[in-house]
Every structure is written in C-alpha cells, then in structure tokens.
Design a protein around this motif. Structure first.
Motif, mmCIF file in Angstrom:
data_model
loop_
_atom_site.group_PDB
_atom_site.id
_atom_site.type_symbol
_atom_site.label_atom_id
_atom_site.label_comp_id
_atom_site.label_asym_id
_atom_site.label_seq_id
_atom_site.Cartn_x
_atom_site.Cartn_y
_atom_site.Cartn_z
ATOM 1 N N THR A 1 -7.610 0.001 -5.496
ATOM 2 C CA THR A 1 -6.817 -1.248 -6.072
ATOM 3 C C THR A 1 -6.284 -1.287 -7.510
ATOM 4 N N LEU A 2 -5.208 -1.351 -7.673
ATOM 5 C CA LEU A 2 -4.591 -1.094 -9.022
ATOM 6 C C LEU A 2 -4.249 -2.572 -9.359
ATOM 7 N N ALA B 1 4.778 5.997 -5.410
ATOM 8 C CA ALA B 1 5.847 5.723 -6.365
ATOM 9 C C ALA B 1 5.317 6.036 -7.860
ATOM 10 N N ILE B 2 6.109 6.100 -8.798
ATOM 11 C CA ILE B 2 5.620 6.505 -10.064
ATOM 12 C C ILE B 2 5.949 5.062 -11.009
ATOM 13 N N LEU B 3 4.611 4.816 -11.486
ATOM 14 C CA LEU B 3 4.524 3.437 -12.327
ATOM 15 C C LEU B 3 4.556 3.793 -13.904
ATOM 16 N N GLU B 4 5.814 3.474 -14.403
ATOM 17 C CA GLU B 4 6.130 3.789 -15.890
ATOM 18 C C GLU B 4 5.918 2.475 -16.762
ATOM 19 N N ALA B 5 5.239 2.598 -17.617
ATOM 20 C CA ALA B 5 4.650 1.434 -18.543
ATOM 21 C C ALA B 5 6.100 0.916 -19.406
ATOM 22 N N ARG B 6 6.684 2.138 -19.856
ATOM 23 C CA ARG B 6 7.692 1.796 -20.701
ATOM 24 C C ARG B 6 9.052 1.472 -19.727
ATOM 25 N N THR C 1 -2.371 -1.354 -3.668
ATOM 26 C CA THR C 1 -3.355 -0.322 -3.282
ATOM 27 C C THR C 1 -2.829 1.042 -3.048
ATOM 28 N N CYS C 2 -3.417 1.986 -3.188
ATOM 29 C CA CYS C 2 -3.119 3.300 -2.835
ATOM 30 C C CYS C 2 -4.446 4.249 -2.414
ATOM 31 N N GLY C 3 -4.007 5.411 -1.514
ATOM 32 C CA GLY C 3 -5.080 6.328 -1.323
ATOM 33 C C GLY C 3 -5.204 7.211 -2.202
ATOM 34 N N HIS D 1 0.910 -1.037 0.015
ATOM 35 C CA HIS D 1 0.003 0.146 -0.054
ATOM 36 C C HIS D 1 0.833 1.205 0.102
ATOM 37 N N LEU D 2 0.543 2.165 -0.698
ATOM 38 C CA LEU D 2 1.254 3.391 -1.079
ATOM 39 C C LEU D 2 0.274 4.614 -0.743
#
Length: 486
Positions: free
Chosen positions: A116-117, A32-37, A129-131, A3-4
């Motif tokens: 929920t991602l 966190a940064i989520l980057e697809a590439r 999960t994140c807020g 969880h973030l």
C-alpha cells in the motif's frame, strides 16, 4: 483503491528502461511510473548548469535496445534528455507516467501479499496498492545538495550558486568566478564557463584524478558507417565495455603504473610537470574515487588559454570580495559556485514498513544488487560506480522480470531473499568519495559472497546474474519475514 501489478518509482534513465523491459517481457501486467517531479528525465532534466554532460560514453550509458545515433560519445545533458524522451515516446511509455506523484511511504502486508503506497499529489495524500514495487529513484537527494557551512559566507557581496539549482538568469559574462570542488561537476563547469568569464578558478582542497578522453569515438564512427544501427550499437557497446573493465582492473591491480600513466598524460597536455604534481596528482590511487573524464581535454585547454586556473588550498573564510584561503591569498569573486557534491538519499527517501514494522535499511543485505532481505516483492535499481550506470540498471530490470516470471511459474504471491549462513557486511558503495562516505551508513549492506556481493564488474554480472538459480536464495513469503540483522 486502485491496484497495479507493478509500480516503478522514478521516470529517469533507469525508470524508462525498467518500463521498457517490463512491458516487453510481461505485456499482460498493469504498471505505472510514479514521478515526483513534473517532467521526465531525472538527473538529466534536473541539472541545468553550463556544460552538463555524461561522464560515461553513451554507447554504454544508453540503452542496449536503442542505438545511440548522435555524433558525440560523451554527450551533453540536453542530448541525453532527448534520447530518454524519444525512448519513452517510441514505446508508449510516456502515457504510463504520473507526474507530480511522490511516493512517501510503502507498507507491505504479507497476509494480502501487496504494497500500500502513500502518495503525495498537489499537497494532498492518496493511496494505491501494487503487487511489486521497483524503485528507480537513484541514490541522491533531488531536493537538496551537499551544502557545507562556509565561515563568513554571509559577508560575501557576490552571488553564491549550487549547480543542482542553477539560476536561469545567472549572468557571469566578464565576471570573476570561483568553483569550489574538483569532482565531475567542477571540471565540467570550468571549461563551459571559461570563454565568457573574466577568469574562472577551480578551488580544491586536494587533487582529483582527471583524464582526457576523446569527445567522439572515431572507431565507433567507422563501425556505424559500415554496419546496420543495431548491430553497430551492439559491437561498439561491447568494445567500450571491454575497454572500461580492462582499464579499471589495470588501475586496481597496478596502481603505481596507472598513476604514472595518468600524470604523464596530463603533463603531455599541460607541458608543466610541476603544475601536474601540485594540482593533478592525488594522494589516493586511481579509482579509489571515480575518475573524472574531460572530453577532448577541454578543461586543460581552458587552463592553457589563461581563462582558467586551479588553486589547491583550504578556505579560511569568505570575505566581501571573495574567499580568503589558509595561505592568506584572497580569491576575488563575483560569483562562487559550490560544486561540493551530492547528498545521498536512499531510494528517494521512501519509508518502508513490513507487516507493521519499520524497515531499518542499514540492517538489510542486498541480493543480486537488486532486492533486500526482509522486504518482499521489492527491488531497487543501483548502477555501477566504476562504469556506466545503465549497464547494471538494465541488468537489474531484466532480473526483476525474471523474478516475476519465477513467481508465476511457482505460483508464489510474494518472495524475499534469504541468505544461507553468516554474511560479513561491507558498505553498499565501496568508494572513498566524500559524498558517499557522508551518508552510506543509511543504506543497506552487501555481503562477502555471491549473490550478496555487489560486484563492480559487468562482465561477471552479465554472465551470471540471469543464470542464477532463484530457488536457492529467493524464498516464498508464507509469514511475516524477519527484519532483524542477518
């Protein structure tokens, strides 16, 4: 499950700027940064075609907190990418990026007050999960460009290329090149390829407004000589914002005068009024579509040297030797570049669900250009269409930080925008450009009044956005929010 506090989607210009604001104003929050590439930089890492550059000055496209130090005001793609990477490295942001991580779905629970991602990594799916979820993925499809179906293209003996997926080994030296399109990509490619190609032709169905601008800002150079970097950057940025807003307003309020100004400028460079009338005088008014900037008139100079030409006509069919036009002329080509525009994709194609109900984005309204009705603890980063993207992007990131602080003060676990009274809806992006008109129906709407109207005026936004009372239209979530059309 991990969880973030906050998840930022996208590690491009906007995502890195968002991370800087978040960790500066909320250092205690996990994110966190989520980057697809597999790399940082977004647009500026993806596009590798010759001459790729900004179409806005870097004093306003750059971050307000990191002075632009390079010589050119209109910068090339590699310089912009280096600037983004430097920003991430200097502020410890790079270690927060998770590459190869695509967010394919996000499900909100009002009971748990969290997202929920569903993530895709290396062909496998996992969750976290994140807020609060902040999408900085832009508004176009990174995996597909707009690709019209050209008749007879299968008979073409040469090579067909899309700028979004430029082949590293493309050899066009001494060859005949045709660029289909007349937008920012086309007017960038033509001068960049002209010296090596035998002849490069820009084929357009209709003219686009093109304006020559200085590649270097001499006033900015002088200011940087006299003042410390941060103060100089702030002053130059203010100067350019005032000029850009003023010119936009001039074009919108006095379109005939603006038309004359731009055509006279092109005529002064090309010294051929008939050529300008045929190929560089659009039927629409300036800023009905985004203006194409050509630094140091490089596009026009390539034409004057005889290395480039513009043809205004329609494609009848591809033929083995090139393209046959409706007029009967055949444009011979060894390489054809389809610079036909982008394909829009709302928020990186993210699928949203709120309390088990899918969110139809087209039914929602945008609040402050950032959050959506019916979708708690969610924000999107959308830049200006008439000015530098980063001006609004940075303002939105600051607003997100303000919303988070507001939630802390009020003790809210979740908030969602709620309009008071009826809203007249208009498209989110109000431009006549084809790439926008093709897909804008899939995006949320804007309303007719503040804070539901997405204004294209940084001066107004900068004066009001951070002063807006959040209590009036940003409501705590105590139950599942309504997703019906407002």
């Amino acid at each position: 499950m991990e969880h973030l506090d906050v998840v930022i989607v996208g590690a491009g210009l906007s995502g890195i700027g968002a991370a800087y604001r978040l960790q500066s104003e909320h250092p205690g929050r996990s994110y966190a940064i989520l980057e697809a590439r597999e790399s940082m930089g977004g647009t500026w890492d993806l596009f590798r075609y010759p001459g790729v550059r900004s179409d806005s000055d870097m004093f306003t496209l750059g971050y307000p907190f990191k002075p632009w130090r390079d010589a050119k005001s209109i910068a090339d793609g590699p310089s912009i990418l280096r600037y983004i990477r430097e920003t991430a490295a200097e502020n410890g942001i790079e270690k927060r990026i998770r590459y190869g991580t695509k967010v394919i779905a996000a499900s909100w629970s009002s009971e748990e007050a969290r997202w929920t991602l569903t993530l895709e990594q290396g062909g496998e799916q996992r969750s976290l999960t994140c807020g609060f979820l902040y999408c900085c993925a832009g508004y176009y499809n990174y995996e597909q460009g707009h690709a019209p179906q050209f008749p007879g293209v299968e008979t073409f003996a040469g090579q067909l290329v899309h700028p979004q997926f430029w082949p590293e080994d493309l050899d066009y030296a001494g060859k005949r090149v045709v660029v289909i399109g007349s937008g920012a990509t086309a007017v960038t490619l033509v001068p960049a390829m002209a010296d090596q190609a035998e002849l490069i032709t820009m084929l357009q169905r209709s003219p686009t407004w093109i304006s020559a601008v200085p590649g270097r800002d001499k006033q900015a150079d002088r200011i940087r000589e006299l003042l410390p970097p941060k103060l100089a950057h702030r002053l130059i940025r203010t100067k350019n914002i005032l000029f850009n807003v003023g010119f936009y307003q001039y074009c919108r309020r006095r379109p005939e005068a603006a038309r004359k100004l731009l055509t006279d400028l092109s005529t002064r460079i090309l010294k051929d009024r008939e050529l300008v009338a045929e190929h560089f005088t659009p039927s629409y008014n300036p800023w009905d579509q985004r203006l194409c900037a050509v630094p140091d008139a490089d596009f026009f100079k390539a034409m004057k040297k005889g290395k480039a030409e513009v043809v205004t006509d329609h494609i009848e069919t591809f033929v083995p030797e090139g393209i046959r036009l409706k007029s009967g002329r055949v444009l011979e080509a060894d390489v054809v570049i389809s610079a036909t525009g982008l394909k829009l994709l709302a928020f990186g194609g993210l699928s949203l669900t709120v309390d088990g109900e899918p969110v139809n984005l087209a039914d929602q309204f945008v609040w402050q250009g950032a959050m959506l009705t019916g979708v708690p603890n969610f924000a999107v980063c959308i830049g200006y269409t008439n000015a530098s993207w980063t001006l609004r992007a940075d303002l939105t990131s600051r607003l997100v930080c303000k919303v988070l602080a507001h939630m802390d003060r009020r003790g809210y676990r979740a908030v969602v925008p709620e309009p008071q009274g009826h809203l007249d809806e208009t498209p989110l992006l109000d431009l006549a450009s084809g790439y926008i008109q093709r897909s804008i129906g899939d995006f949320p709407r804007q309303g007719h009044r503040h804070p539901w109207k997405v204004r294209q005026n940084y001066l107004l936004d900068s004066a009001t956005t951070m002063r807006t009372s959040l209590d009036k239209t940003l409501k705590p979530v105590r139950r599942a929010p309504e997703l019906q059309r407002v």
